[in-house]
Design a protein around this motif. Structure first.
Motif, PDB file in Angstrom:
ATOM      1  N   LYS A 121       0.802  -1.230   0.000  1.00  0.00           N
ATOM      2  CA  LYS A 121       0.000   0.000   0.000  1.00  0.00           C
ATOM      3  C   LYS A 121       0.837   1.283   0.000  1.00  0.00           C
ATOM      4  O   LYS A 121       0.568   2.181  -0.800  1.00  0.00           O
ATOM      5  CB  LYS A 121      -0.983  -0.015   1.163  1.00  0.00           C
ATOM      6  N   PRO A 122       1.858   1.413   0.866  1.00  0.00           N
ATOM      7  CA  PRO A 122       2.629   2.657   0.831  1.00  0.00           C
ATOM      8  C   PRO A 122       3.488   2.818  -0.422  1.00  0.00           C
ATOM      9  O   PRO A 122       4.044   3.882  -0.649  1.00  0.00           O
ATOM     10  CB  PRO A 122       3.519   2.565   2.072  1.00  0.00           C
ATOM     11  N   CYS A 123       3.576   1.753  -1.236  1.00  0.00           N
ATOM     12  CA  CYS A 123       4.402   1.817  -2.442  1.00  0.00           C
ATOM     13  C   CYS A 123       3.585   2.172  -3.683  1.00  0.00           C
ATOM     14  O   CYS A 123       4.090   2.098  -4.801  1.00  0.00           O
ATOM     15  CB  CYS A 123       5.125   0.487  -2.630  1.00  0.00           C
ATOM     16  N   ARG A 124       2.342   2.582  -3.487  1.00  0.00           N
ATOM     17  CA  ARG A 124       1.519   3.000  -4.626  1.00  0.00           C
ATOM     18  C   ARG A 124       2.015   4.315  -5.210  1.00  0.00           C
ATOM     19  O   ARG A 124       1.597   4.704  -6.299  1.00  0.00           O
ATOM     20  CB  ARG A 124       0.066   3.168  -4.192  1.00  0.00           C
ATOM     21  N   ALA A 125       2.857   5.015  -4.466  1.00  0.00           N
ATOM     22  CA  ALA A 125       3.440   6.273  -4.945  1.00  0.00           C
ATOM     23  C   ALA A 125       4.839   6.395  -4.356  1.00  0.00           C
ATOM     24  O   ALA A 125       5.120   5.867  -3.275  1.00  0.00           O
ATOM     25  CB  ALA A 125       2.585   7.467  -4.521  1.00  0.00           C
ATOM     26  N   GLU A 126       5.701   7.109  -5.078  1.00  0.00           N
ATOM     27  CA  GLU A 126       7.073   7.329  -4.601  1.00  0.00           C
ATOM     28  C   GLU A 126       7.118   8.394  -3.504  1.00  0.00           C
ATOM     29  O   GLU A 126       8.075   8.460  -2.755  1.00  0.00           O
ATOM     30  CB  GLU A 126       7.973   7.753  -5.761  1.00  0.00           C
ATOM     31  N   LEU A 127       6.084   9.229  -3.438  1.00  0.00           N
ATOM     32  CA  LEU A 127       6.016  10.278  -2.425  1.00  0.00           C
ATOM     33  C   LEU A 127       4.670  10.214  -1.728  1.00  0.00           C
ATOM     34  O   LEU A 127       3.626  10.246  -2.369  1.00  0.00           O
ATOM     35  CB  LEU A 127       6.184  11.666  -3.060  1.00  0.00           C
ATOM     36  N   LEU A 128       4.730  10.109  -0.415  1.00  0.00           N
ATOM     37  CA  LEU A 128       3.539  10.225   0.418  1.00  0.00           C
ATOM     38  C   LEU A 128       3.738  11.443   1.308  1.00  0.00           C
ATOM     39  O   LEU A 128       4.844  11.686   1.805  1.00  0.00           O
ATOM     40  CB  LEU A 128       3.346   8.993   1.304  1.00  0.00           C
ATOM     41  N   ILE A 129       2.688  12.207   1.486  1.00  0.00           N
ATOM     42  CA  ILE A 129       2.739  13.366   2.380  1.00  0.00           C
ATOM     43  C   ILE A 129       1.713  13.126   3.471  1.00  0.00           C
ATOM     44  O   ILE A 129       0.509  13.145   3.220  1.00  0.00           O
ATOM     45  CB  ILE A 129       2.434  14.680   1.638  1.00  0.00           C
ATOM     46  N   ALA A 130       2.194  12.861   4.682  1.00  0.00           N
ATOM     47  CA  ALA A 130       1.300  12.650   5.817  1.00  0.00           C
ATOM     48  C   ALA A 130       0.772  14.001   6.279  1.00  0.00           C
ATOM     49  O   ALA A 130       1.527  14.968   6.410  1.00  0.00           O
ATOM     50  CB  ALA A 130       2.034  11.950   6.956  1.00  0.00           C
ATOM     51  N   VAL A 131      -0.531  14.045   6.525  1.00  0.00           N
ATOM     52  CA  VAL A 131      -1.195  15.264   6.995  1.00  0.00           C
ATOM     53  C   VAL A 131      -1.477  15.071   8.479  1.00  0.00           C
ATOM     54  O   VAL A 131      -2.207  14.157   8.872  1.00  0.00           O
ATOM     55  CB  VAL A 131      -2.510  15.508   6.228  1.00  0.00           C
ATOM     56  N   VAL A 132      -0.881  15.919   9.300  1.00  0.00           N
ATOM     57  CA  VAL A 132      -1.013  15.805  10.750  1.00  0.00           C
ATOM     58  C   VAL A 132      -1.686  17.063  11.290  1.00  0.00           C
ATOM     59  O   VAL A 132      -1.217  18.180  11.053  1.00  0.00           O
ATOM     60  CB  VAL A 132       0.366  15.612  11.423  1.00  0.00           C
ATOM     61  N   ALA A 133      -2.799  16.857  11.982  1.00  0.00           N
ATOM     62  CA  ALA A 133      -3.525  17.971  12.611  1.00  0.00           C
ATOM     63  C   ALA A 133      -3.160  18.014  14.086  1.00  0.00           C
ATOM     64  O   ALA A 133      -2.937  16.984  14.713  1.00  0.00           O
ATOM     65  CB  ALA A 133      -5.027  17.767  12.462  1.00  0.00           C
ATOM     66  N   ARG A 134      -3.133  19.210  14.629  1.00  0.00           N
ATOM     67  CA  ARG A 134      -2.812  19.370  16.045  1.00  0.00           C
ATOM     68  C   ARG A 134      -3.965  20.058  16.740  1.00  0.00           C
ATOM     69  O   ARG A 134      -4.586  20.962  16.178  1.00  0.00           O
ATOM     70  CB  ARG A 134      -1.544  20.220  16.159  1.00  0.00           C
ATOM     71  N   ARG A 177       2.339  13.156  18.020  1.00  0.00           N
ATOM     72  CA  ARG A 177       2.222  13.361  19.470  1.00  0.00           C
ATOM     73  C   ARG A 177       0.788  13.112  19.942  1.00  0.00           C
ATOM     74  O   ARG A 177      -0.140  12.998  19.138  1.00  0.00           O
ATOM     75  CB  ARG A 177       2.652  14.789  19.820  1.00  0.00           C
ATOM     76  N   ASP A 178       0.609  13.071  21.243  1.00  0.00           N
ATOM     77  CA  ASP A 178      -0.709  12.808  21.836  1.00  0.00           C
ATOM     78  C   ASP A 178      -1.752  13.843  21.440  1.00  0.00           C
ATOM     79  O   ASP A 178      -2.931  13.526  21.345  1.00  0.00           O
ATOM     80  CB  ASP A 178      -0.614  12.748  23.366  1.00  0.00           C
ATOM     81  N   ASP A 179      -1.327  15.076  21.220  1.00  0.00           N
ATOM     82  CA  ASP A 179      -2.282  16.136  20.870  1.00  0.00           C
ATOM     83  C   ASP A 179      -2.479  16.265  19.361  1.00  0.00           C
ATOM     84  O   ASP A 179      -3.028  17.254  18.885  1.00  0.00           O
ATOM     85  CB  ASP A 179      -1.826  17.476  21.463  1.00  0.00           C
ATOM     86  N   GLU A 180      -2.026  15.260  18.597  1.00  0.00           N
ATOM     87  CA  GLU A 180      -2.118  15.318  17.150  1.00  0.00           C
ATOM     88  C   GLU A 180      -2.959  14.165  16.594  1.00  0.00           C
ATOM     89  O   GLU A 180      -3.164  13.151  17.255  1.00  0.00           O
ATOM     90  CB  GLU A 180      -0.719  15.262  16.521  1.00  0.00           C
ATOM     91  N   LEU A 181      -3.412  14.347  15.366  1.00  0.00           N
ATOM     92  CA  LEU A 181      -4.225  13.363  14.656  1.00  0.00           C
ATOM     93  C   LEU A 181      -3.631  13.187  13.264  1.00  0.00           C
ATOM     94  O   LEU A 181      -3.442  14.171  12.544  1.00  0.00           O
ATOM     95  CB  LEU A 181      -5.663  13.867  14.542  1.00  0.00           C
ATOM     96  N   LEU A 182      -3.338  11.942  12.886  1.00  0.00           N
ATOM     97  CA  LEU A 182      -2.861  11.659  11.538  1.00  0.00           C
ATOM     98  C   LEU A 182      -4.084  11.528  10.634  1.00  0.00           C
ATOM     99  O   LEU A 182      -4.899  10.629  10.806  1.00  0.00           O
ATOM    100  CB  LEU A 182      -2.025  10.374  11.524  1.00  0.00           C
ATOM    101  N   MET A 183      -4.229  12.462   9.701  1.00  0.00           N
ATOM    102  CA  MET A 183      -5.435  12.537   8.878  1.00  0.00           C
ATOM    103  C   MET A 183      -5.313  11.759   7.568  1.00  0.00           C
ATOM    104  O   MET A 183      -6.230  11.762   6.764  1.00  0.00           O
ATOM    105  CB  MET A 183      -5.771  14.000   8.599  1.00  0.00           C
ATOM    106  N   GLY A 184      -4.188  11.114   7.353  1.00  0.00           N
ATOM    107  CA  GLY A 184      -3.983  10.335   6.143  1.00  0.00           C
ATOM    108  C   GLY A 184      -2.782  10.839   5.379  1.00  0.00           C
ATOM    109  O   GLY A 184      -1.983  11.631   5.889  1.00  0.00           O
ATOM    110  N   TRP A 185      -2.677  10.348   4.132  1.00  0.00           N
ATOM    111  CA  TRP A 185      -1.521  10.626   3.300  1.00  0.00           C
ATOM    112  C   TRP A 185      -1.968  11.061   1.921  1.00  0.00           C
ATOM    113  O   TRP A 185      -2.902  10.494   1.350  1.00  0.00           O
ATOM    114  CB  TRP A 185      -0.659   9.368   3.139  1.00  0.00           C
TER     115      TRP A 185
END
Length: 192
Positions: free
Chosen positions: A83-96, A150-158
């Motif tokens: 799954k993570p190899c579907r693209a050469e670049l992934l950008i994780a979106v992290v909300a705080r 971190r604990d105060d953050e949410l990973l919203m996807g890539w």
């Protein structure tokens, strides 16, 4: 696709998610330039409650292992989560979520999502294909740890980013798929 007299509206109307992107990706310098168009995202009290994490090369293997650990998947020697190899670049979106008396956490998460979508639009307009992916294990402890969330953050996807096959881009541009009717999305303030 509706044709507007404004290039910004045209870019917005033509944007499509591209599930299969090619191997070429924007450089870190190109991404930094595009981020200049993203940073003015609506952000109550200018809290800047978001950040991005770039994953390239070996980072994707590490993410695959974290996703497998979260899902309880064991792979054989030399096998890797594709799954993570579907693209050469992934950008994780992290909300705080920042403690603030006038800005609830949900609004800060909305700002992060807005920044991610603006980045999608900027990448699309620059000629790149993008697909925003998430999944049930995005905020599993193993995946969060791999990203330093971190604990105060949410990973919203890539955001999966890469080049777009010219023939596919041409087919998407020639698509006669009508835009959604805006009527169901617009209402009036109810009055008794």
């Amino acid at each position: 696709m509706k044709n507007f007299d404004d290039p910004v509206l045209d870019a917005m109307a033509s944007r499509r998610s591209v599930s299969k992107v090619g191997p070429r990706t924007p450089s870190d310098e190109e991404l930094a330039q595009l981020l200049a168009a993203v940073t003015p995202v609506a952000d109550h009290k200018a809290l800047r409650p978001w950040r991005l994490v770039l994953l390239r090369g070996e980072d994707r293997r590490v993410l695959g292992e974290a996703l497998d650990a979260a899902a309880g998947v064991e792979r054989g020697p030399g096998e890797m989560n594709p799954k993570p190899c579907r693209a050469e670049l992934l950008i994780a979106v992290v909300a705080r979520g920042i403690e603030h008396e006038k800005v609830p956490v949900w609004e800060q998460h909305a700002t992060a999502a807005g920044a991610a979508h603006l980045l999608e639009l900027a990448l699309w307009q620059a000629g790149w294909g993008v697909m925003w992916r998430s999944g049930m294990h995005a905020n599993a402890p193993q995946v969060r740890a791999a990203h330093g969330v971190r604990d105060d953050e949410l990973l919203m996807g890539w955001l999966y980013v890469g080049d777009v096959d010219p023939a596919l881009r041409e087919r998407m541009g020639a698509s006669s798929k009508p835009p959604l009717d805006p009527a169901p999305f617009l209402g009036r303030f109810p009055r008794s």
